[in-house]
Design a protein around this motif. Sequence first.
Motif, PDB file in Angstrom:
ATOM      1  N   LYS A  36       0.552  -1.155  -0.097  1.00 16.30           N
ATOM      2  CA  LYS A  36      -0.140   0.064  -0.026  1.00 16.30           C
ATOM      3  C   LYS A  36       0.930   1.153   0.108  1.00 16.30           C
ATOM      4  O   LYS A  36       0.431   2.344  -0.802  1.00 16.30           O
ATOM      5  CB  LYS A  36      -0.991   0.095   1.331  1.00 16.30           C
ATOM      6  CG  LYS A  36      -1.937  -1.018   1.398  1.00 16.30           C
ATOM      7  CD  LYS A  36      -2.497  -1.145   2.596  1.00 16.30           C
ATOM      8  CE  LYS A  36      -4.036  -0.707   2.551  1.00 16.30           C
ATOM      9  NZ  LYS A  36      -5.026  -1.458   3.288  1.00 16.30           N
ATOM     10  N   ARG A  37       1.810   1.083   0.842  1.00 14.88           N
ATOM     11  CA  ARG A  37       3.042   2.402   1.036  1.00 14.88           C
ATOM     12  C   ARG A  37       4.093   2.186   0.085  1.00 14.88           C
ATOM     13  O   ARG A  37       4.772   3.407  -0.029  1.00 14.88           O
ATOM     14  CB  ARG A  37       3.202   2.597   2.477  1.00 14.88           C
ATOM     15  CG  ARG A  37       2.158   2.741   3.325  1.00 14.88           C
ATOM     16  CD  ARG A  37       2.530   2.131   4.529  1.00 14.88           C
ATOM     17  NE  ARG A  37       4.028   2.682   5.142  1.00 14.88           N
ATOM     18  CZ  ARG A  37       4.139   3.897   5.602  1.00 14.88           C
ATOM     19  NH1 ARG A  37       3.426   4.776   5.640  1.00 14.88           N
ATOM     20  NH2 ARG A  37       5.453   4.139   5.888  1.00 14.88           N
ATOM     21  N   GLY A  38       4.144   1.107  -0.550  1.00 19.07           N
ATOM     22  CA  GLY A  38       5.420   0.978  -1.401  1.00 19.07           C
ATOM     23  C   GLY A  38       5.171   1.671  -2.922  1.00 19.07           C
ATOM     24  O   GLY A  38       3.955   1.678  -3.208  1.00 19.07           O
ATOM     25  N   ARG A  86      -2.317 -10.640   5.107  1.00 15.64           N
ATOM     26  CA  ARG A  86      -2.068  -9.830   6.202  1.00 15.64           C
ATOM     27  C   ARG A  86      -2.005  -8.300   5.805  1.00 15.64           C
ATOM     28  O   ARG A  86      -1.425  -7.579   6.471  1.00 15.64           O
ATOM     29  CB  ARG A  86      -1.010 -10.374   6.995  1.00 15.64           C
ATOM     30  CG  ARG A  86      -1.086 -11.720   7.543  1.00 15.64           C
ATOM     31  CD  ARG A  86       0.232 -11.814   8.716  1.00 15.64           C
ATOM     32  NE  ARG A  86      -0.067 -13.097   9.111  1.00 15.64           N
ATOM     33  CZ  ARG A  86       0.549 -14.248   8.644  1.00 15.64           C
ATOM     34  NH1 ARG A  86       1.364 -13.917   7.308  1.00 15.64           N
ATOM     35  NH2 ARG A  86       0.396 -15.456   9.006  1.00 15.64           N
ATOM     36  N   ASN A  87      -2.853  -8.244   4.833  1.00 10.16           N
ATOM     37  CA  ASN A  87      -2.934  -6.893   4.301  1.00 10.16           C
ATOM     38  C   ASN A  87      -1.708  -6.287   3.608  1.00 10.16           C
ATOM     39  O   ASN A  87      -1.626  -4.874   3.676  1.00 10.16           O
ATOM     40  CB  ASN A  87      -3.416  -6.018   5.620  1.00 10.16           C
ATOM     41  CG  ASN A  87      -4.356  -5.002   5.032  1.00 10.16           C
ATOM     42  OD1 ASN A  87      -5.066  -4.945   3.912  1.00 10.16           O
ATOM     43  ND2 ASN A  87      -4.882  -4.002   6.040  1.00 10.16           N
ATOM     44  N   GLU A  88      -0.998  -7.213   3.029  1.00  8.90           N
ATOM     45  CA  GLU A  88       0.425  -6.371   2.640  1.00  8.90           C
ATOM     46  C   GLU A  88       0.333  -5.785   1.386  1.00  8.90           C
ATOM     47  O   GLU A  88       1.179  -4.873   1.022  1.00  8.90           O
ATOM     48  CB  GLU A  88       1.421  -7.421   2.401  1.00  8.90           C
ATOM     49  CG  GLU A  88       1.886  -8.243   3.595  1.00  8.90           C
ATOM     50  CD  GLU A  88       0.970  -9.450   3.821  1.00  8.90           C
ATOM     51  OE1 GLU A  88      -0.201  -9.749   3.417  1.00  8.90           O
ATOM     52  OE2 GLU A  88       1.386 -10.413   4.514  1.00  8.90           O
ATOM     53  N   GLY A  89      -0.732  -6.038   0.506  1.00 10.19           N
ATOM     54  CA  GLY A  89      -0.559  -5.344  -0.901  1.00 10.19           C
ATOM     55  C   GLY A  89      -2.058  -5.004  -1.256  1.00 10.19           C
ATOM     56  O   GLY A  89      -2.777  -5.166  -0.935  1.00 10.19           O
ATOM     57  N   SER A 110       8.493  -1.729   4.528  1.00 10.91           N
ATOM     58  CA  SER A 110       7.565  -0.394   4.382  1.00 10.91           C
ATOM     59  C   SER A 110       6.540  -0.431   5.161  1.00 10.91           C
ATOM     60  O   SER A 110       5.910   0.317   5.453  1.00 10.91           O
ATOM     61  CB  SER A 110       7.418  -0.163   2.833  1.00 10.91           C
ATOM     62  OG  SER A 110       6.595  -0.755   2.313  1.00 10.91           O
ATOM     63  N   LEU A 111       5.582  -1.591   5.199  1.00  8.39           N
ATOM     64  CA  LEU A 111       4.675  -1.587   6.097  1.00  8.39           C
ATOM     65  C   LEU A 111       4.732  -1.465   7.475  1.00  8.39           C
ATOM     66  O   LEU A 111       4.089  -0.832   8.198  1.00  8.39           O
ATOM     67  CB  LEU A 111       3.908  -3.103   5.671  1.00  8.39           C
ATOM     68  CG  LEU A 111       3.147  -3.119   4.298  1.00  8.39           C
ATOM     69  CD1 LEU A 111       2.899  -4.579   3.895  1.00  8.39           C
ATOM     70  CD2 LEU A 111       1.993  -2.421   4.255  1.00  8.39           C
ATOM     71  N   ASP A 160       6.896   0.143   8.704  1.00 13.01           N
ATOM     72  CA  ASP A 160       7.003   1.711   8.856  1.00 13.01           C
ATOM     73  C   ASP A 160       5.909   2.445   9.577  1.00 13.01           C
ATOM     74  O   ASP A 160       6.267   3.358  10.258  1.00 13.01           O
ATOM     75  CB  ASP A 160       7.351   2.267   7.684  1.00 13.01           C
ATOM     76  CG  ASP A 160       8.985   2.504   7.415  1.00 13.01           C
ATOM     77  OD1 ASP A 160       9.573   2.060   8.406  1.00 13.01           O
ATOM     78  OD2 ASP A 160       9.267   2.936   6.207  1.00 13.01           O
ATOM     79  N   GLY A 161       4.818   1.775   9.275  1.00 17.62           N
ATOM     80  CA  GLY A 161       3.520   2.367   9.716  1.00 17.62           C
ATOM     81  C   GLY A 161       3.387   2.187  11.310  1.00 17.62           C
ATOM     82  O   GLY A 161       2.483   3.003  11.783  1.00 17.62           O
ATOM     83  N   PHE A 211       3.074  -7.556   9.031  1.00 17.08           N
ATOM     84  CA  PHE A 211       1.469  -7.482   8.538  1.00 17.08           C
ATOM     85  C   PHE A 211       1.280  -5.896   8.020  1.00 17.08           C
ATOM     86  O   PHE A 211       1.936  -4.989   8.305  1.00 17.08           O
ATOM     87  CB  PHE A 211       0.521  -7.657   9.510  1.00 17.08           C
ATOM     88  CG  PHE A 211       0.619  -7.205  10.774  1.00 17.08           C
ATOM     89  CD1 PHE A 211       0.796  -5.787  11.062  1.00 17.08           C
ATOM     90  CD2 PHE A 211       0.998  -7.945  12.051  1.00 17.08           C
ATOM     91  CE1 PHE A 211       0.824  -5.338  12.203  1.00 17.08           C
ATOM     92  CE2 PHE A 211       1.159  -7.322  13.061  1.00 17.08           C
ATOM     93  CZ  PHE A 211       1.186  -5.924  13.324  1.00 17.08           C
ATOM     94  N   GLY A 212       0.084  -5.806   7.287  1.00 17.38           N
ATOM     95  CA  GLY A 212      -0.020  -4.351   7.022  1.00 17.38           C
ATOM     96  C   GLY A 212      -0.788  -3.799   7.797  1.00 17.38           C
ATOM     97  O   GLY A 212      -1.209  -4.125   9.197  1.00 17.38           O
ATOM     98  N   THR A 213      -0.839  -2.338   7.824  1.00 19.08           N
ATOM     99  CA  THR A 213      -1.696  -1.587   8.518  1.00 19.08           C
ATOM    100  C   THR A 213      -3.036  -1.229   8.073  1.00 19.08           C
ATOM    101  O   THR A 213      -3.530  -1.630   7.028  1.00 19.08           O
ATOM    102  CB  THR A 213      -1.198  -0.287   8.966  1.00 19.08           C
ATOM    103  OG1 THR A 213      -0.834   0.589   7.567  1.00 19.08           O
ATOM    104  CG2 THR A 213       0.433  -0.359   9.617  1.00 19.08           C
ATOM    105  N   GLY A 214      -3.861  -0.367   9.006  1.00 16.25           N
ATOM    106  CA  GLY A 214      -5.087   0.130   8.382  1.00 16.25           C
ATOM    107  C   GLY A 214      -6.278  -0.920   8.395  1.00 16.25           C
ATOM    108  O   GLY A 214      -6.902  -1.178   7.458  1.00 16.25           O
TER     109      GLY A 214
END
Lengths: 96, 276
Positions: A17-19, A47-50, B9-10, B12-13, B23-26
């Motif tokens: 998402k942020r990359g 896990r919500n990575e992309g 990078s994830l 980083d959040g 794992f991702g954020t949000g």
Amino acid sequence: MSDSGNWPLYEIFVRGKRGLNHVHVGSLHAADDQMALTHARDLYTRRNEGVSIWAVRSEHIAASTRDEKDPFFAPSADKVYRHPTFYDIPDDVPHI
Amino acid sequence: MSEDHVYLSLADGHDDGDARWAFGTGFEDPLHGVDTAVPDTVDAAGLAARCLALGDDALVLAQRLAEWVTRAPELEEEMALANIGLDLLGQTRLLYARCGQTDGTGRTEDAYAYFRDAADFRNVRLVELPNGDFAFSVLRLLVFACWRLAHFTELASAPDPVLAAIAAKGVKELTYHRQYAAEWVVRLGDGTQESHARMLAALEAQAPYWEELFAAHDARDKVLADLHQVLEAAGLPMPSVPPLPGQGRDGEHTGHLAPLLAELQSVARAHPEATW
């Protein structure tokens, strides 16, 4: 069918998402391109990575070899003038 | 430049700079900000019964999907089936919680899942049938996902705001379940002689249980159109077998449900009130 040795290997790239770019995250076996995408979704984005996936057949990637390491990469080690470090950067130029 | 790597990078959040977690954020709470009071226009008992039936469907199928873990033909398929089962389990929890709020008993999710017997379950019989082979399992998943997707799409505008929010969350998950199962049904139906024969056998075996799912439902035509499209692409006939009498929705189940529940409930019943 049950022998995954028959299924080709795919390399998976995910854009976070942020990359900014798609980044290599791993590889998997799949019978075809569509299955590679669904497998990648299940293995690498749970896990919500992309937000985007690329799948590429591993055999379609041309890769440099260890034997080429010296002629490919060593010559750049002593060419410091290729780095843009000989400039004075004005204070009001951002993002450098 | 941690953005060079998707996981870093994830991480980083996170404000604490803890980069251990890939794992991702949000993350979102699907019920965030939803009013849990039952609107005056809604029949609370009917709402509770609907939540219970939909929750039971998802819990039982989630258990069947979990049974594929360590048994799936490929590691990647095992992950896919387990992920889908966990999606359904997540729907179950929300639906049971809503049932507890509306049926007047104030029961918890666990009370519904672990402390009811087979006759108290309101799931359709299709989901309790044993997994059979992979063809049988992906066909059942296709039929179930097509039906539930059509139903949830309607429920997303249900008068009860909680049920509507649960359905809206489920629609995105079920769309993927349908895609996953449809791709496999086409692949096997249009595959080798052996895979085609197995898909045919699966159709014959489970078609008598479809009608119970489709009956009394406005989305029936949509479900049948979806199924027809997939079966046509798979080179498989639409089965025409008479429906089996009886209704899992009335608590009439096959002999397969009780053993499934016995395994599902064994730990919770052996150690009631246990926490971990």
